[in-house]
Design a protein around this motif. Structure first.
Motif, mmCIF file in Angstrom:
data_model
loop_
_atom_site.group_PDB
_atom_site.id
_atom_site.type_symbol
_atom_site.label_atom_id
_atom_site.label_comp_id
_atom_site.label_asym_id
_atom_site.label_seq_id
_atom_site.Cartn_x
_atom_site.Cartn_y
_atom_site.Cartn_z
ATOM 1 N N LEU A 1 25.857 25.059 15.871
ATOM 2 C CA LEU A 1 25.932 23.920 16.723
ATOM 3 C C LEU A 1 27.023 22.773 16.465
ATOM 4 N N VAL A 2 26.922 22.471 15.444
ATOM 5 C CA VAL A 2 28.071 21.331 14.816
ATOM 6 C C VAL A 2 29.418 21.954 15.099
ATOM 7 N N ARG A 3 29.504 22.982 14.481
ATOM 8 C CA ARG A 3 30.826 23.815 14.672
ATOM 9 C C ARG A 3 31.346 23.999 16.023
ATOM 10 N N VAL A 4 30.345 24.344 17.103
ATOM 11 C CA VAL A 4 30.763 24.460 18.196
ATOM 12 C C VAL A 4 31.258 23.102 18.912
ATOM 13 N N VAL A 5 30.132 22.065 18.690
ATOM 14 C CA VAL A 5 30.641 20.592 19.173
ATOM 15 C C VAL A 5 31.766 20.128 18.839
ATOM 16 N N ALA A 6 32.037 20.093 17.417
ATOM 17 C CA ALA A 6 33.362 19.858 17.021
ATOM 18 C C ALA A 6 34.522 20.347 17.506
ATOM 19 N N GLY A 7 34.813 21.557 17.730
ATOM 20 C CA GLY A 7 35.372 22.165 18.605
ATOM 21 C C GLY A 7 37.089 22.005 18.137
ATOM 22 N N ASP A 8 37.919 21.493 19.167
ATOM 23 C CA ASP A 8 39.174 21.204 18.444
ATOM 24 C C ASP A 8 39.417 19.864 17.957
ATOM 25 N N HIS B 1 21.314 24.599 24.609
ATOM 26 C CA HIS B 1 21.052 23.424 25.503
ATOM 27 C C HIS B 1 21.532 22.044 24.764
ATOM 28 N N ALA B 2 21.184 21.987 23.462
ATOM 29 C CA ALA B 2 21.374 20.541 22.847
ATOM 30 C C ALA B 2 22.855 20.297 22.664
ATOM 31 N N ALA B 3 23.916 21.286 23.145
ATOM 32 C CA ALA B 3 25.124 21.001 22.786
ATOM 33 C C ALA B 3 25.471 19.854 23.615
ATOM 34 N N ALA B 4 25.018 19.896 24.691
ATOM 35 C CA ALA B 4 25.537 18.790 26.000
ATOM 36 C C ALA B 4 24.892 17.382 25.298
ATOM 37 N N GLN B 5 23.674 17.593 24.750
ATOM 38 C CA GLN B 5 23.303 16.246 24.245
ATOM 39 C C GLN B 5 23.997 15.493 23.239
ATOM 40 N N VAL B 6 24.470 16.503 22.129
ATOM 41 C CA VAL B 6 25.296 15.844 21.300
ATOM 42 C C VAL B 6 26.507 15.608 21.597
ATOM 43 N N ASN B 7 27.353 16.083 22.511
ATOM 44 C CA ASN B 7 28.649 15.763 23.063
ATOM 45 C C ASN B 7 28.398 14.306 23.706
ATOM 46 N N ALA B 8 27.330 14.025 24.474
ATOM 47 C CA ALA B 8 27.059 12.850 25.219
ATOM 48 C C ALA B 8 26.799 11.751 24.282
ATOM 49 N N ALA B 9 26.142 12.126 23.217
ATOM 50 C CA ALA B 9 25.773 11.111 22.114
ATOM 51 C C ALA B 9 27.147 10.707 21.182
ATOM 52 N N LEU B 10 28.126 11.618 21.175
ATOM 53 C CA LEU B 10 29.267 11.156 20.355
ATOM 54 C C LEU B 10 30.171 10.439 21.200
ATOM 55 N N LEU C 1 33.478 12.791 10.711
ATOM 56 C CA LEU C 1 32.920 13.231 9.460
ATOM 57 C C LEU C 1 31.598 13.943 9.795
ATOM 58 N N VAL C 2 31.551 15.191 9.440
ATOM 59 C CA VAL C 2 30.398 16.014 9.614
ATOM 60 C C VAL C 2 29.692 16.097 8.126
ATOM 61 N N ILE C 3 28.635 15.839 8.061
ATOM 62 C CA ILE C 3 27.698 15.992 6.864
ATOM 63 C C ILE C 3 26.515 16.588 6.789
ATOM 64 N N ASP C 4 26.651 17.939 6.273
ATOM 65 C CA ASP C 4 25.282 18.621 6.582
ATOM 66 C C ASP C 4 24.158 18.538 5.506
ATOM 67 N N GLU C 5 22.969 18.742 6.006
ATOM 68 C CA GLU C 5 21.691 18.253 5.096
ATOM 69 C C GLU C 5 21.744 17.006 4.564
ATOM 70 N N PRO D 1 33.188 0.057 14.426
ATOM 71 C CA PRO D 1 32.114 0.498 15.381
ATOM 72 C C PRO D 1 32.489 1.564 16.523
ATOM 73 N N ARG D 2 33.354 2.408 16.364
ATOM 74 C CA ARG D 2 33.909 3.207 17.182
ATOM 75 C C ARG D 2 32.837 4.238 17.278
ATOM 76 N N PRO D 3 32.455 4.847 18.441
ATOM 77 C CA PRO D 3 31.811 5.636 18.687
ATOM 78 C C PRO D 3 32.261 7.280 18.042
ATOM 79 N N GLY D 4 31.278 8.188 17.609
ATOM 80 C CA GLY D 4 31.587 9.319 17.252
ATOM 81 C C GLY D 4 32.095 9.418 15.914
ATOM 82 N N ARG D 5 31.798 8.630 14.870
ATOM 83 C CA ARG D 5 32.352 8.425 13.685
ATOM 84 C C ARG D 5 31.675 9.503 12.699
ATOM 85 N N TYR D 6 30.242 9.734 12.828
ATOM 86 C CA TYR D 6 29.608 10.756 11.927
ATOM 87 C C TYR D 6 28.853 11.394 12.859
ATOM 88 N N LEU D 7 28.768 12.734 12.302
ATOM 89 C CA LEU D 7 27.923 13.757 12.907
ATOM 90 C C LEU D 7 27.036 14.401 11.682
#
Length: 417
Positions: free
Chosen positions: A38-45, A10-19, A76-80, A99-105
């Motif tokens: 989840l992050v891999r799915v959201v990152a997608g293409d 369910h959280a995937a939609a929230q992450v996409n909206a936030a990015l 840029l995806v940074i785990d942990e 300040p572009r949106p979607g810079r860091y996940l």
């Protein structure tokens, strides 16, 4: 080795909206709850660069050169991220310049801003999405819409269930951590859960707090399991552990910040009283709780087994999960007054409307089981939407004005209106 099914979150939609409108997005939750998947799915293409701070080479570079580590023209995806909290300052500088949106996940396995050495650098720049272990609805591909439904329909909500007491027991013992869900062998699941808690203590808890009594901390976790779904205070554990009250309070905070436990506050219309009321403690995952209590699914069905506390903790944790995606912005509390009237769960939305929930590990319900809900209804008047006793029976039945008994499985099988 067979490929495990990908379970949509369910959280995937929230992450996409936030990015889409926020510079930094943090997916925060328990270890092995599925954040990386989840992050891999959201990152997608998307064009993505990835760093993993659980890997020593990445961690070494991050500590030596924070600015260079976070320099990226792509997402840029940074785990942990909690492993090197100094990176937050470098991220702040980067997103202030661009300040572009979607810079860091980011993903994290602790309450980031509760950490001792985490600089408070990202207010207004970061949105946090809480990821719990799988909900029952995610596992079964069910709608998980109870909270929205009960606030919309109130006592008109109805549900019929074919879920048995044995199935509820099996669900409690399985829990929602992906690795445990996919292990059919109970013995292998128990080995995983034992190692999970020990690793959490050895690594994450010790990173957050000055742990001088590791053996006592392990004992504390088992004591908390035995008292799950009850009101817990540090002084009540003092004699059992032979530790000081401040030390126990610090350990409880660390266990909560690493998503092993959650404290449910006491409810009151007086906000000052609510802040100081004794909280009720539950485990984030019922599988961990059952394993710490050394109970199997079949044993839970025997007379005298702790089915009641485990079922209540299971229900409260499912409600916590659902609150992270429900349309209703509500808070979860418990109710207990000076006359010992109690309600296991109180949901209050931003309009001040309240739903009360009691949990009974029985397939029949009596009028006396509504005692606390009746007190809450009479006290709140029009603000009281409904009082629900969740039980292990099959049907929804009326028990007076705005009061209903309903199967526990309504939590995940009911759809939002």
């Amino acid at each position: 080795m067979p490929t495990r099914p990908l379970i949509p979150r369910h959280a995937a939609a929230q992450v996409n909206a936030a990015l889409a409108d926020t510079r930094v997005v943090l997916v925060n939750g328990a270890r092995q709850a599925g954040k990386s998947t989840l992050v891999r799915v959201v990152a997608g293409d998307r064009l993505v660069e990835r760093r993993d701070l659980d890997r020593e080479p990445d961690r070494t570079v991050a500590i030596a050169d924070p600015e260079g580590f976070v320099d990226s023209s792509e997402l840029l995806v940074i785990d942990e991220i909690q492993r090197v909290p100094q990176l937050l300052l470098a991220i702040k500088v980067s997103v202030d310049e661009d300040p572009r949106p979607g810079r860091y996940l980011l993903t994290g396995s602790s309450q980031l801003f509760g950490m001792i050495d985490a600089p408070d650098t990202l207010p207004g720049r970061m949105e946090t999405v809480q990821l719990w272990p799988f909900s029952q609805g995610e596992i079964d591909d069910e709608p998980d819409g109870f909270i929205d439904a009960v606030f919309t329909l109130g006592p008109r909500l109805k549900h019929t269930s074919t879920v048995t007491r044995a199935d509820y027991a099996a669900r409690i013992v399985r829990g929602g951590l992906p690795e445990a869900v996919f292990r059919d062998d109970p013995g292998r699941r128990e080995q995983f859960l034992d190692a999970y808690v020990q690793a959490l203590i050895d690594r994450d808890v010790r990173q957050l707090s000055d742990i001088q009594h590791k053996g006592q901390l392990r004992k504390l976790v088992r004591l908390l399991a035995a008292r799950s779904a009850t009101i817990i205070s540090a002084n009540s554990l003092e004699s059992a552990l032979e530790l000081s009250r401040p030390t126990i309070a610090r350990y409880l905070q660390a266990l909560e910040e690493t998503f092993l436990i959650k404290r449910i506050p006491g409810w009151s219309r007086n906000l000052g009283h609510r802040a100081t009321a004794a909280p009720k403690l539950v485990f984030v995952d019922s599988g961990i709780l059952a394993n710490e209590m050394a109970v199997e699914a079949r044993a839970l069905l025997r007379p005298g087994a702790p089915f009641g506390p485990l079922l209540e903790s299971f229900v409260l944790s499912e409600l916590c999960r659902q609150l992270t995606w429900s349309g209703q912005r509500a808070e979860l509390s418990h109710y207990r007054d000076r006359d010992q009237f109690e309600v296991d769960a109180v949901l209050e939305n931003r309009s001040g409307q309240v739903v009360g929930i009691e949990v009974k590990a029985a397939s029949t319900v009596r009028q006396g089981d509504f005692r606390g809900l009746q007190r809450l209804r009479d006290r709140l008047g029009e603000d009281f939407v409904a009082g629900i006793v969740l039980y292990t029976g099959a049907n929804t039945l009326p028990f007076g004005d705005k009061l209903r008994v309903m199967p526990v499985s309504a939590l995940w099988q009911v759809a939002a209106p």
